[in-house]
Design a protein around this motif. Structure first.
Motif, PDB file in Angstrom:
ATOM      1  N   VAL A   1       0.825  -1.209   0.000  1.00 38.22           N
ATOM      2  CA  VAL A   1       0.000   0.000   0.000  1.00 38.22           C
ATOM      3  C   VAL A   1       0.854   1.252   0.000  1.00 38.22           C
ATOM      4  N   ARG A   2       2.175   1.091   0.163  1.00 36.54           N
ATOM      5  CA  ARG A   2       3.068   2.242   0.136  1.00 36.54           C
ATOM      6  C   ARG A   2       3.471   2.634  -1.280  1.00 36.54           C
ATOM      7  N   SER A   3       3.066   1.833  -2.242  1.00 36.60           N
ATOM      8  CA  SER A   3       3.141   2.225  -3.643  1.00 36.60           C
ATOM      9  C   SER A   3       1.757   2.704  -4.043  1.00 36.60           C
ATOM     10  N   PRO A   4       1.657   3.543  -5.063  1.00 33.52           N
ATOM     11  CA  PRO A   4       0.319   4.015  -5.450  1.00 33.52           C
ATOM     12  C   PRO A   4      -0.632   2.869  -5.744  1.00 33.52           C
ATOM     13  N   LEU A   5      -1.796   2.936  -5.131  1.00 33.66           N
ATOM     14  CA  LEU A   5      -2.833   1.954  -5.408  1.00 33.66           C
ATOM     15  C   LEU A   5      -3.589   2.379  -6.664  1.00 33.66           C
TER      16      LEU A   5
END
Lengths: 116, 113
Positions: B98-102
């Motif tokens: 979730v720390r990458s763009p969803l």
């Protein structure tokens, strides 16, 4: 249960004004704070995100302010435009350990209307 | 075009009739997740998957099942739908966590009568 409290629920701003949306959290393990923007009929999309090692992050007209001691963060939209009318969600994710990095806790959303 | 595709967009069904909402992504993402969106409650995570054959419960998993047999697909299964599962459902994917763009699909509006 981990919570992120978002306010206000709805916001009406005149074109050219500043929109401010606030979020507060309790879990001190949260260390990643994104904002998502959702237009009607669409899924949310990442707008901007911040980590607690900085107090502010700016991208164009959008700024996140972060207050670690108060456990609060906010989204400021400068020179608000009618095209900014959307629902905004703040969110938080816990530290990179176990399930924390795979779960995103969202606020309840703020419906922003920018009137001409 | 990079996208997350959900089907169907709208679904009306009756209590107890099993249904599946499909989700497919073409970005070779490892992470996929399902959320439900309800007025006044925001987005709540149902299930997520870190990779093929690896899934885990989110905040509101009761009444739902998922499977991840292929990297690109992550279907949501309601084996015995009930009216309280009437909601707007979103599938999302990201490159890692979730720390990458969803990247979200456009949603599936489910009504259970």
């Amino acid at each position: 249960q981990q919570q992120v409290k978002q306010s206000p629920q709805s916001l009406i701003v005149q074109k050219g004004g500043i929109s401010i949306i606030n979020c507060a959290y309790e879990n001190t393990a949260f260390d990643y704070f994104p904002w998502y923007q959702q237009f009607p009929g669409k899924g949310p999309a990442l707008l901007i995100a911040i980590r607690p090692d900085v107090s502010e992050k700016k991208e164009g007209r959008f700024t996140i302010s972060f207050n670690k001691s108060a456990k609060q963060f906010s989204l400021h939209i400068m020179d608000s435009q009618p095209g900014d009318s959307a629902t905004y969600f703040c969110a938080a994710s816990a530290a990179y350990s176990g399930a924390g990095s795979y779960q995103l806790t969202f606020g309840k959303g703020t419906k922003l209307s920018v009137i001409p | 075009e990079a996208q997350v595709t959900q089907n169907p967009r709208y679904l009306i069904t009756v209590t107890g009739k099993k249904l599946t909402v499909t989700c497919s992504q073409n970005m070779n993402h490892e992470y996929m997740s399902w959320y439900r969106q309800d007025p006044g409650l925001g987005l709540r995570q149902i299930y997520y998957s870190m990779n093929v054959e690896v899934t885990d419960k989110g905040d509101v998993p009761e009444g739902y099942k998922v499977s991840r047999k292929e990297k690109r697909n992550f279907p949501l299964i309601l084996e015995s739908p009930s009216p309280n599962q009437t909601s707007l459902y979103f599938c999302a994917s990201s490159a890692g966590s979730v720390r990458s763009p969803l990247h979200f699909g456009n949603g599936t509006r489910l009504t259970v009568t």
